[in-house]
Design a protein around this motif. Sequence first.
Motif, PDB file in Angstrom:
ATOM      1  N   CYS A  29      70.196   8.728  31.920  1.00  0.00           N
ATOM      2  CA  CYS A  29      69.668   8.055  30.827  1.00  0.00           C
ATOM      3  C   CYS A  29      68.334   7.945  30.451  1.00  0.00           C
ATOM      4  O   CYS A  29      67.642   7.536  31.382  1.00  0.00           O
ATOM      5  CB  CYS A  29      70.691   6.808  30.743  1.00  0.00           C
ATOM      6  N   LEU A  30      67.853   8.387  29.363  1.00  0.00           N
ATOM      7  CA  LEU A  30      66.295   8.013  29.030  1.00  0.00           C
ATOM      8  C   LEU A  30      65.947   6.778  28.880  1.00  0.00           C
ATOM      9  O   LEU A  30      64.825   6.366  28.942  1.00  0.00           O
ATOM     10  CB  LEU A  30      66.017   8.810  27.850  1.00  0.00           C
ATOM     11  N   PHE A  31      66.694   5.644  28.507  1.00  0.00           N
ATOM     12  CA  PHE A  31      66.437   4.360  28.282  1.00  0.00           C
ATOM     13  C   PHE A  31      66.712   3.485  29.624  1.00  0.00           C
ATOM     14  O   PHE A  31      65.760   2.501  29.902  1.00  0.00           O
ATOM     15  CB  PHE A  31      67.211   4.139  26.843  1.00  0.00           C
ATOM     16  N   CYS A  32      67.783   3.453  30.092  1.00  0.00           N
ATOM     17  CA  CYS A  32      67.980   2.563  31.118  1.00  0.00           C
ATOM     18  C   CYS A  32      67.823   3.165  32.608  1.00  0.00           C
ATOM     19  O   CYS A  32      67.942   2.655  33.435  1.00  0.00           O
ATOM     20  CB  CYS A  32      69.504   2.195  31.223  1.00  0.00           C
ATOM     21  N   ASN A  33      67.684   4.454  32.593  1.00  0.00           N
ATOM     22  CA  ASN A  33      67.313   5.380  33.753  1.00  0.00           C
ATOM     23  C   ASN A  33      68.338   5.532  34.911  1.00  0.00           C
ATOM     24  O   ASN A  33      67.905   5.418  36.113  1.00  0.00           O
ATOM     25  CB  ASN A  33      65.911   5.040  34.538  1.00  0.00           C
ATOM     26  N   HIS A  34      69.465   5.226  34.590  1.00  0.00           N
ATOM     27  CA  HIS A  34      70.655   5.303  35.431  1.00  0.00           C
ATOM     28  C   HIS A  34      71.164   6.671  35.628  1.00  0.00           C
ATOM     29  O   HIS A  34      71.229   7.579  34.714  1.00  0.00           O
ATOM     30  CB  HIS A  34      71.811   4.554  35.030  1.00  0.00           C
ATOM     31  N   GLU A  35      71.273   7.189  36.806  1.00  0.00           N
ATOM     32  CA  GLU A  35      71.736   8.588  37.244  1.00  0.00           C
ATOM     33  C   GLU A  35      73.213   8.827  36.741  1.00  0.00           C
ATOM     34  O   GLU A  35      73.991   7.721  37.039  1.00  0.00           O
ATOM     35  CB  GLU A  35      71.555   8.831  38.672  1.00  0.00           C
ATOM     36  N   LYS A  36      73.459   9.777  36.244  1.00  0.00           N
ATOM     37  CA  LYS A  36      74.755  10.256  35.974  1.00  0.00           C
ATOM     38  C   LYS A  36      75.550   9.236  34.777  1.00  0.00           C
ATOM     39  O   LYS A  36      76.577   9.206  35.064  1.00  0.00           O
ATOM     40  CB  LYS A  36      75.817  10.553  37.138  1.00  0.00           C
ATOM     41  N   SER A  37      75.105   8.582  34.013  1.00  0.00           N
ATOM     42  CA  SER A  37      75.459   7.590  33.034  1.00  0.00           C
ATOM     43  C   SER A  37      75.920   8.153  31.919  1.00  0.00           C
ATOM     44  O   SER A  37      76.393   7.524  31.034  1.00  0.00           O
ATOM     45  CB  SER A  37      74.852   6.273  32.964  1.00  0.00           C
ATOM     46  N   VAL A  38      75.156   9.384  31.509  1.00  0.00           N
ATOM     47  CA  VAL A  38      75.145   9.684  29.963  1.00  0.00           C
ATOM     48  C   VAL A  38      76.094  10.989  30.254  1.00  0.00           C
ATOM     49  O   VAL A  38      76.063  11.953  30.976  1.00  0.00           O
ATOM     50  CB  VAL A  38      73.851  10.493  29.615  1.00  0.00           C
ATOM     51  N   ASP A  39      77.225  10.805  29.365  1.00  0.00           N
ATOM     52  CA  ASP A  39      78.349  11.766  29.269  1.00  0.00           C
ATOM     53  C   ASP A  39      78.153  12.581  28.207  1.00  0.00           C
ATOM     54  O   ASP A  39      77.820  11.936  26.918  1.00  0.00           O
ATOM     55  CB  ASP A  39      79.607  11.323  29.082  1.00  0.00           C
ATOM     56  N   CYS A  40      78.388  13.872  27.904  1.00  0.00           N
ATOM     57  CA  CYS A  40      78.232  14.870  26.788  1.00  0.00           C
ATOM     58  C   CYS A  40      79.429  15.157  26.684  1.00  0.00           C
ATOM     59  O   CYS A  40      80.284  15.622  27.344  1.00  0.00           O
ATOM     60  CB  CYS A  40      77.214  15.855  27.182  1.00  0.00           C
ATOM     61  N   VAL A  41      80.008  15.188  25.087  1.00  0.00           N
ATOM     62  CA  VAL A  41      81.168  15.657  24.667  1.00  0.00           C
ATOM     63  C   VAL A  41      80.867  16.631  23.646  1.00  0.00           C
ATOM     64  O   VAL A  41      80.205  16.663  22.749  1.00  0.00           O
ATOM     65  CB  VAL A  41      82.017  14.361  24.194  1.00  0.00           C
ATOM     66  N   LEU A  42      81.388  18.004  23.769  1.00  0.00           N
ATOM     67  CA  LEU A  42      81.126  19.023  22.705  1.00  0.00           C
ATOM     68  C   LEU A  42      82.520  19.038  22.041  1.00  0.00           C
ATOM     69  O   LEU A  42      83.593  19.335  22.544  1.00  0.00           O
ATOM     70  CB  LEU A  42      80.903  20.162  23.393  1.00  0.00           C
ATOM     71  N   ASN A  43      82.625  18.980  20.525  1.00  0.00           N
ATOM     72  CA  ASN A  43      83.558  19.027  19.708  1.00  0.00           C
ATOM     73  C   ASN A  43      83.413  20.277  18.921  1.00  0.00           C
ATOM     74  O   ASN A  43      82.744  20.446  17.794  1.00  0.00           O
ATOM     75  CB  ASN A  43      83.825  17.842  18.790  1.00  0.00           C
ATOM     76  N   HIS A  44      83.744  21.470  19.322  1.00  0.00           N
ATOM     77  CA  HIS A  44      83.551  22.727  18.837  1.00  0.00           C
ATOM     78  C   HIS A  44      84.261  22.902  17.345  1.00  0.00           C
ATOM     79  O   HIS A  44      83.892  23.540  16.568  1.00  0.00           O
ATOM     80  CB  HIS A  44      83.922  23.896  19.784  1.00  0.00           C
ATOM     81  N   LYS A  45      85.321  22.224  17.481  1.00  0.00           N
ATOM     82  CA  LYS A  45      86.254  22.293  16.099  1.00  0.00           C
ATOM     83  C   LYS A  45      85.288  21.582  14.822  1.00  0.00           C
ATOM     84  O   LYS A  45      85.096  22.320  13.946  1.00  0.00           O
ATOM     85  CB  LYS A  45      87.455  21.389  16.154  1.00  0.00           C
ATOM     86  N   ASP A  46      84.642  20.349  15.336  1.00  0.00           N
ATOM     87  CA  ASP A  46      83.812  19.912  14.174  1.00  0.00           C
ATOM     88  C   ASP A  46      82.288  20.338  14.395  1.00  0.00           C
ATOM     89  O   ASP A  46      81.497  20.025  13.436  1.00  0.00           O
ATOM     90  CB  ASP A  46      84.053  18.562  14.333  1.00  0.00           C
ATOM     91  N   LYS A  47      82.172  20.955  15.328  1.00  0.00           N
ATOM     92  CA  LYS A  47      80.606  21.406  15.750  1.00  0.00           C
ATOM     93  C   LYS A  47      79.570  20.342  15.936  1.00  0.00           C
ATOM     94  O   LYS A  47      78.638  20.268  15.188  1.00  0.00           O
ATOM     95  CB  LYS A  47      79.916  22.450  14.415  1.00  0.00           C
ATOM     96  N   ILE A  48      80.119  19.299  16.607  1.00  0.00           N
ATOM     97  CA  ILE A  48      79.238  17.955  16.978  1.00  0.00           C
ATOM     98  C   ILE A  48      79.243  18.096  18.473  1.00  0.00           C
ATOM     99  O   ILE A  48      80.363  18.078  19.096  1.00  0.00           O
ATOM    100  CB  ILE A  48      79.700  17.070  16.232  1.00  0.00           C
ATOM    101  N   GLY A  49      78.096  17.782  18.902  1.00  0.00           N
ATOM    102  CA  GLY A  49      77.915  17.656  20.234  1.00  0.00           C
ATOM    103  C   GLY A  49      77.249  16.028  20.444  1.00  0.00           C
ATOM    104  O   GLY A  49      76.378  15.989  19.554  1.00  0.00           O
ATOM    105  N   SER A  50      78.057  15.357  21.264  1.00  0.00           N
ATOM    106  CA  SER A  50      77.561  13.776  21.230  1.00  0.00           C
ATOM    107  C   SER A  50      77.215  13.318  22.329  1.00  0.00           C
ATOM    108  O   SER A  50      78.068  13.952  23.730  1.00  0.00           O
ATOM    109  CB  SER A  50      78.592  12.957  20.689  1.00  0.00           C
ATOM    110  N   LEU A  51      76.327  12.470  22.890  1.00  0.00           N
ATOM    111  CA  LEU A  51      75.946  11.962  24.354  1.00  0.00           C
ATOM    112  C   LEU A  51      76.020  10.629  24.137  1.00  0.00           C
ATOM    113  O   LEU A  51      75.760   9.847  23.035  1.00  0.00           O
ATOM    114  CB  LEU A  51      74.408  12.208  24.436  1.00  0.00           C
ATOM    115  N   SER A  52      76.408   9.850  25.042  1.00  0.00           N
ATOM    116  CA  SER A  52      76.622   8.406  25.211  1.00  0.00           C
ATOM    117  C   SER A  52      76.352   7.802  26.706  1.00  0.00           C
ATOM    118  O   SER A  52      76.798   8.463  27.638  1.00  0.00           O
ATOM    119  CB  SER A  52      78.040   7.808  24.527  1.00  0.00           C
ATOM    120  N   CYS A  53      75.557   6.666  26.626  1.00  0.00           N
ATOM    121  CA  CYS A  53      75.421   6.109  27.845  1.00  0.00           C
ATOM    122  C   CYS A  53      76.354   4.957  28.261  1.00  0.00           C
ATOM    123  O   CYS A  53      76.737   4.349  27.284  1.00  0.00           O
ATOM    124  CB  CYS A  53      73.762   5.497  28.106  1.00  0.00           C
ATOM    125  N   ARG A  54      77.070   5.183  29.297  1.00  0.00           N
ATOM    126  CA  ARG A  54      78.062   4.156  29.664  1.00  0.00           C
ATOM    127  C   ARG A  54      77.299   2.764  30.080  1.00  0.00           C
ATOM    128  O   ARG A  54      78.172   1.697  29.941  1.00  0.00           O
ATOM    129  CB  ARG A  54      78.825   4.535  31.032  1.00  0.00           C
TER     130      ARG A  54
END
Length: 90
Positions: A29-54
Motif C-alpha cells: 500500500c502506498l499510504f499505510c506501507n503494509h506489504e501485500k495488503s492491496v488487492d487488485c480485481v480486474l472486471n473485464h466485462k465492465d472494463k474496470i480495474g480496482s485496487l483496495s487496501c485491506r
Amino acid sequence: RPQTKMGRRKTAQKKQKKKKPVVATQFKCLFCNHEKSVDCVLNHKDKIGSLSCRICDASWQTRIHYLSEPIDVFTEWLDATDEAQAEEDA
C-alpha cells in the motif's frame, strides 16, 4: 548412437512445459506501507480495474482493456498518486 534392443522402438522423450511467469495480484500500500495488503480485481466485462487496501481502506479504480494485468492497474495508481502529490506541492 544409443543402443537399442532388437525389435523395439525408441520411446520419444516427453516435452517439458515452460512455466508461465506469475504476475503479482497483491501489492504494498502506498499510504499505510503494509506489504501485500492491496488487492487488485480486474472486471473485464465492465472494463474496470480496482485496487483496495485491506488495512487503510484506500481504493482506486481505472479503465482497463483486454491486455491489462494487475501490475498495470497498480502502476497507473502509483503514477496518479505521484501526479497528485506533485500538484499538491506546487
